[in-house]
Every structure is written in structure tokens, then in C-alpha cells.
Design an enzyme around this catalytic site. Structure first.
Site: not given
Ligand code: IPM
Ligand code: MG
Length: 362
Positions: A143, A225
Site C-alpha cells: 500500500y 492461499d
Molecule cells: C479497508 C478498505 C480500504 C483498504 C480502502 C477503502 C482503501 O478496503 O479499510 O479495508 O484497502 O484499506
């Protein structure tokens, strides 16, 4: 009287309606347990884009930094889906998690006895219930790793995202997960993809090292998985699950769905101090926004987590959880958790019923 500073971020879609019910519950429980609140409302997500041009205004982040806790509704909606990545509502959410240093995301997946039939799993698999705590790393991994695009000679564009974890990042999330396991059934499953990914091999090494400090916790490792499969095969084998940002994103959706009630599940994002961000697991549901149809329970239960983790008020947290339980036991439902043909109530009425239960002391 102790006064907590709470920043409220209603966000988009159903966010404002579920937040207003949760804030009423927070005030009531505060009164009952002798604390007050200084509440500040700020913008995050699509509404912030409309008002200021960015999903996470500086002012929002600063106000949150100065709070004891942050309560968030939900962000996002079709209206903002075509914006470039860094200007989407979701970027606001990622920005606030990392800006506040909230590296751990706790997502409890619990099945309520009154809602046992809502699980999509067969009764012989659900047996006596599901009670899993997913601990998801929240400010690292793919991320937040380097990403980009480049031109290739003859195959068009290429795009990449990088999964990168440092030992320090793995160690702090592992410790938090071991601590959580100590307070529960003392079982921890670390989920990775160490048969393929180097970042996962480092993850596993560090988890094994940290485990030496927690001899009372039974640790096992599972490839992601296999974990996805085991969650629907035999969910009772899991107590606490610790995993990376992306695997945690995926597995926590799966874990929440097997409880049959994504509209019921809260979450807490925590860092090294007591400041936390509390939000329901579900999204902004623009299709039912403003119609008094959304289930406010996940947000109300997020307030319970706020009392527990940020304010250290376990009794107040239990008060809320017990009230939700009794309302369900009495058969009250919102549309999303009602069986076909069963009566249901709206967002405001569900909030009122829960407050009534809290006042009664059930
Ligand atoms: C979550 C959501 C978020 C993430 C999105 C909205 C960015 O899916 O809080 O799980 O991927 O973390
Ligand atoms: Mg998700």
C-alpha cells in the site's frame, strides 16, 4: 470530570447517519461512566474533495493529531471514482492512517448467537460460533511501497507496486498481535506467502524471533492461499491472525462475511500510544445513503472499541456490546440482517433501541 477530545469524520454516503447514532451512544455511555467529550467534526474523503479539493485537508489531520480518538463513518462514492489515485477519497483514508502512525488494524469477526443463521457457512461448520481477531499491518507493505509506470521498448506501458517490510515494522505488529493473543485464547496464526515472497520470508523470521518472548502463545504459520481456504473450511481453528497490509485487507473481508453481517463489524486502528481511529468495516453504501436504512451497529460497536483501547474504559465498552446483544436477542433487525419476510427498523430507531437498552443497564 475527565473530558476526551474526539474528532468525528462522518465522511460520505451513509457515513453521516451512522455517525450521528454512534455519537449519541458515545455521549450517553460517557454520562453513565463519568466522562465527557469535546467533539470536533472535520472533513475526510469525497466531502473534503468537494469542499477543499483534497481528500485529507491539513486541518483534518492536525485536529486528529490533537485528539484522544477519531471516529470515522465511511468514505468514497462513484462521484469521485474517476479522479487520479492520490486525489481519490481512499487516499484520504490511507493518509490519515499513516499520518497518525496507526500501524495496527484490529478487525474482530464475531458471530452473534442471534444471527447465527445469517452466516453463509453450513451450521456444521459454524458450530458454536466464530470469534476471530484479524490484526492487519496498516502503514506498510504494498500500500505504501514505491509504485509507478514506465514505458517498455515494445510491450506498451508497465506498472509496478512494491511490497517492502522492515524488521522494525514486522516486529511491532507481531508484538501487538502476541499481546492480543495473550488476552484471548493464546493462539496466533501468522499469514504470509513465504514460499514465494522474500518480504514474507523476512516477515516469518521476525515473527519467530518475537515468539520467544511469548512462550505461552501457540504460534503457527500459514500461507495466505491456504488461510483463505481454512477460514471457510474450519473457522474455529483461528483465534488471532496477524498479517500484512494487503493480505489483511483481503482476509478481513472474508472473515467478516463468514459471520454473515458485515454491517455489524467494527474496527480499531492503533499506533504506539492511545490515540486510535475507529470505524466500521463496511463502506459508504451510496445507494442507500440518506434513506434511514443503514445499519448503525458497526459504528456503535466501533465506539465500544474506542472506550476499550483509547480511553481504557472496559466497563463502558462492555455496556455497549451487551446492549447491542440484547437488542438483537429481542429480535430487532435492520434491513441488512433481517431474514426474508422479517420486520426491520431504520438507522435512527436501531440507535434509539440500543440507547434504551444502555439506559436500562442491560
Ligand atoms: C479497508 C478498505 C480500504 C483498504 C480502502 C477503502 C482503501 O478496503 O479499510 O479495508 O484497502 O484499506
Ligand atoms: Mg478492505
Amino acid at each position: 470530570m475527565k473530558k476526551f477530545k474526539v474528532t468525528v469524520l462522518p465522511g460520505d454516503g451513509i457515513g453521516p447517519e451512522i455517525i450521528s447514532q454512534a455519537v449519541e451512544v458515545m455521549k450517553l455511555v460517557g454520562e453513565k461512566h463519568g466522562c465527557g467529550f469535546e467533539i470536533t467534526e472535520e472533513l475526510l474523503g469525497g466531502c473534503a474533495i468537494d469542499a477543499t479539493g483534497v481528500p485529507l485537508p491539513e486541518k483534518t489531520l492536525n485536529t486528529c493529531r490533537q485528539s484522544d480518538a477519531v471516529l470515522l463513518g465511511a468514505v468514497g462514492g462513484e462521484k469521485w471514482d474517476k479522479l487520479p489515485g492520490h486525489l481519490r477519497p481512499e487516499a484520504g483514508l490511507l493518509g490519515i492512517r499513516s499520518g497518525l502512525g496507526l500501524f495496527a488494524n484490529l478487525r474482530p469477526a464475531v458471530i452473534y448467537p442471534a444471527l447465527k443463521n445469517a452466516s453463509p457457512l453450513r451450521p456444521d461448520i459454524v458450530k458454536d460460533g466464530i470469534d476471530i481477531m484479524v490484526v492487519r499491518e496498516l502503514t506498510g507493505g504494498i500500500y505504501f511501497g514505491e509504485r509507478g509506470r514506465k514505458e517498455t521498448q515494445d510491450r506498451g506501458q508497465a506498472a509496478y507496486d512494491t511490497e517492502l517490510y522492515t524488521e522494525a515494522e514486522v516486529e511491532r505488529i507481531a508484538r501487538l498481535a502476541f499481546e492480543a493473543a495473550l488476552k484471548r485464547k493464546k493462539k496466533l496464526t501468522s499469514v504470509d506467502k513465504a514460499n514465494v515472497l522474500e518480504s514474507s520470508r523476512l516477515w516469518r523470521e521476525v515473527v519467530v524471533r518475537v515468539a520467544k518472548d511469548y512462550p505461552d502463545v501457540e504460534l503457527n504459520h500459514m500461507y495466505v492461499d491456504n488461510a483463505a481456504m481454512q477460514l471457510v473450511r474450519r473457522p474455529e481453528q483461528f483465534d488471532v491472525v496477524v498479517t500484512t497490509n494487503m493480505f489483511g485487507d483481503i482476509l478481513s473481508d472474508e472473515a467478516s462475511m463468514i459471520t454473515g453481517s458485515i454491517g455489524m463489524l467494527p474496527s480499531a486502528s492503533l499506533g504506539s500510544g492511545t490515540l486510535g481511529l475507529y470505524e466500521p468495516i463496511h463502506g459508504s453504501a451510496p445507494d442507500i445513503a440518506g434513506q434511514d436504512r443503514a445499519n448503525p451497529i458497526a459504528t456503535i460497536l466501533s465506539v465500544a472499541m474506542m472506550f476499550r483501547y483509547s480511553f481504557g474504559m472496559e466497563e463502558a465498552a462492555l455496556d455497549i456490546e451487551k446492549a447491542v446483544n440484547s437488542v438483537l436477542e429481542k429480535g430487532h433487525r435492520t434491513a441488512d440482517i433481517a431474514a426474508p419476510g422479517e420486520n426491520y427498523v431504520g438507522t435512527r430507531e436501531m440507535g434509539r433501541l440500543i440507547r434504551e437498552e444502555i439506559e436500562r443497564g442491560n
